[in-house]
Design a protein around this motif. Structure first.
Motif, short mmCIF file in Angstrom:
data_model
loop_
_atom_site.label_atom_id
_atom_site.label_comp_id
_atom_site.label_asym_id
_atom_site.label_seq_id
_atom_site.Cartn_x
_atom_site.Cartn_y
_atom_site.Cartn_z
N UNK A 88 0.81 -1.22 0.00
CA UNK A 88 0.00 0.00 0.00
C UNK A 88 0.85 1.28 0.00
N UNK A 89 1.98 1.24 0.69
CA UNK A 89 2.83 2.43 0.72
C UNK A 89 3.34 2.75 -0.70
N UNK A 90 3.65 1.70 -1.45
CA UNK A 90 4.06 1.89 -2.86
C UNK A 90 2.91 2.46 -3.67
N UNK A 118 -4.85 2.46 -10.36
CA UNK A 118 -6.16 1.86 -10.09
C UNK A 118 -5.99 0.79 -8.99
N UNK A 119 -6.74 0.93 -7.90
CA UNK A 119 -6.62 0.00 -6.79
C UNK A 119 -7.99 -0.54 -6.41
N UNK A 120 -8.04 -1.84 -6.15
CA UNK A 120 -9.36 -2.40 -5.84
C UNK A 120 -9.31 -3.34 -4.63
N UNK A 154 -11.87 2.16 3.60
CA UNK A 154 -11.58 3.31 4.46
C UNK A 154 -10.10 3.31 4.84
N UNK A 155 -9.55 2.12 5.07
CA UNK A 155 -8.13 2.04 5.43
C UNK A 155 -7.24 2.54 4.29
N UNK A 156 -7.63 2.17 3.06
CA UNK A 156 -6.85 2.63 1.90
C UNK A 156 -6.86 4.16 1.84
N UNK A 165 -8.86 6.83 9.82
CA UNK A 165 -9.74 5.68 9.59
C UNK A 165 -10.96 5.74 10.50
N UNK A 166 -10.73 6.05 11.76
CA UNK A 166 -11.85 6.11 12.71
C UNK A 166 -12.87 7.15 12.25
#
Ligand code: TYM
Length: 335
Positions: free
Chosen positions: A22-24, A40-42, A67-69, A295-296
């Motif tokens: 995810x950091x990348x 594009x991320x899924x 939400x985390x993404x 996130x919260x």
């Protein structure tokens, strides 16, 4: 350049996912846009079905992972963010590619062997076919680059084999070969309890991984109890070749701090883990706690998160349609 990658909505994001992938993804948003490309991320909710999961849990996990993404820095205005199930073309292309992939190729997939364990006969057909769905995820968008951790490399090699065979068998140049981009900084983050196995959500021990949603105290406790050895840190990272636990902690530190592992060992050379572990825990808290706070807040409005996915899915579906259509045409399907 078109960058595509996915993550399963099984449980919370852990440091392995975050540092390895995810950091990348976050960093690439700007780099790729600067070159006129697209990111594009899924959320791979269809892959999430390959091992039993309670339906309500899957729904909740999909929203929480989305939400985390966003909390981790994926910006739905700059990247397309969606869930696989909302774009039926993923499933449709999988069926077409099932007729191109060979049983012998799937039999070599180590992740299937690991996940099916001893009860191979009892594994779902979906788990076996998982890599073909993954190939479809990538080929559907004529993806050029796929940022992943090292454990997904074999699946992407299979995607390349499927693309090559499709292009050859049907005499087309439809699918470019996707290039896996394995993170140099954190190709494989290992368990905190056993540095011979990767950090993974399927490990029964919570102490083996740090989740992005862990409290500051939990993060500190997990690093404090991480397995290490009694020796002090050397002044060269290469000298840690035979000390996998120490190597793993230094790798985590370096990846969190955007530094080289060599500069980290130079700073802590001669010090033991009594000093290094609290420093690592402080660093992890300083990186993760702002993500956790965002996130919260995002989870206060789950409908808004779901709306992000719906909007992303519309954009993804529009990009997928011509490729699916071209694959159907190449195969002689009358539509
Ligand atoms: P998943 O959900 O298991 O993991 C998401 C990403 O995190 C990486 N990763 C790690 N990297 C370093 N160290 C670790 N310990 C570690 N654990 C996980 C994974 O390599 C991955 O990049 N099949 C994929 C999801 C997927 C996908 C795709 C990815 C479905 N379709 C198409 C790319 C392209 C998976 O289960 O990842």
């Amino acid at each position: 350049m078109r960058v595509v990658s996915g993550i399963q909505p099984t449980g919370n994001l852990h440091l392995g996912n975050y540092l390895g992938a995810v950091k990348q993804w976050v960093r690439m948003q700007d780099e790729v846009a600067a070159q006129g490309g697209e990111t594009m991320y899924f959320i791979a909710d269809l892959h999430g079905l390959t091992q039993w999961i309670d339906p309500r849990e899957l729904t909740a996990n999909t929203i929480e992972m989305t939400a985390t993404m966003i909390a981790a820095g994926i910006d739905p205005e700059r990247s397309i963010l969606w869930n696989q199930a909302r774009v039926p073309a993923h499933s449709e292309l999988t069926w077409l590619l099932n007729n191109v992939a060979r049983v012998g190729w799937l039999n070599r997939m180590t992740q299937f062997k690991d996940k099916a364990g001893k009860d191979r006969e009892g594994a779902s057909v979906g788990l076996y076919d998982y890599p073909v769905l993954m190939a479809a995820d990538v080929l559907l968008y004529k993806t050029t680059h796929v940022p992943v951790g090292e454990d997904q490399k074999q699946h992407l090699e299979l995607a390349r084999d499927i693309a090559t065979k499709f292009n050859t068998d049907y005499g087309v140049e439809l699918f470019p070969l996707p290039e896996p981009m394995v993170s140099k900084e954190a190709p494989r983050i290992m368990s905190l309890r056993d540095a011979t196995s990767k950090m993974s959500k399927s490990n029964p021990s919570e102490m083996s991984r740090v989740h992005l949603v862990d409290s500051d105290d939990d993060i500190a406790a997990k690093f404090r109890k991480a397995k290490t050895d009694p020796d002090p840190l050397p002044d060269s990272f290469d000298a840690l070749a035979e000390r996998p636990e120490a190597r793993n902690l230094v790798t985590i530190y370096a990846a969190l701090a955007d530094r080289t592992p060599q500069s980290v060992v130079e700073e802590y050379a001669g010090q033991g883990f009594g000093q290094f572990k609290p420093a690592l825990a402080d660093l992890a808290v300083s990186v993760l706690s702002p993500i956790r706070d965002r996130l919260t807040r995002l989870l206060d409005d789950r409908a808004a998160v779901s709306a992000v996915l719906a909007k992303g899915a519309e954009k993804a579906a529009a990009l997928a349609a011509p490729t699916l259509r071209a694959a159907q045409d190449a195969m002689g399907l009358e539509l």
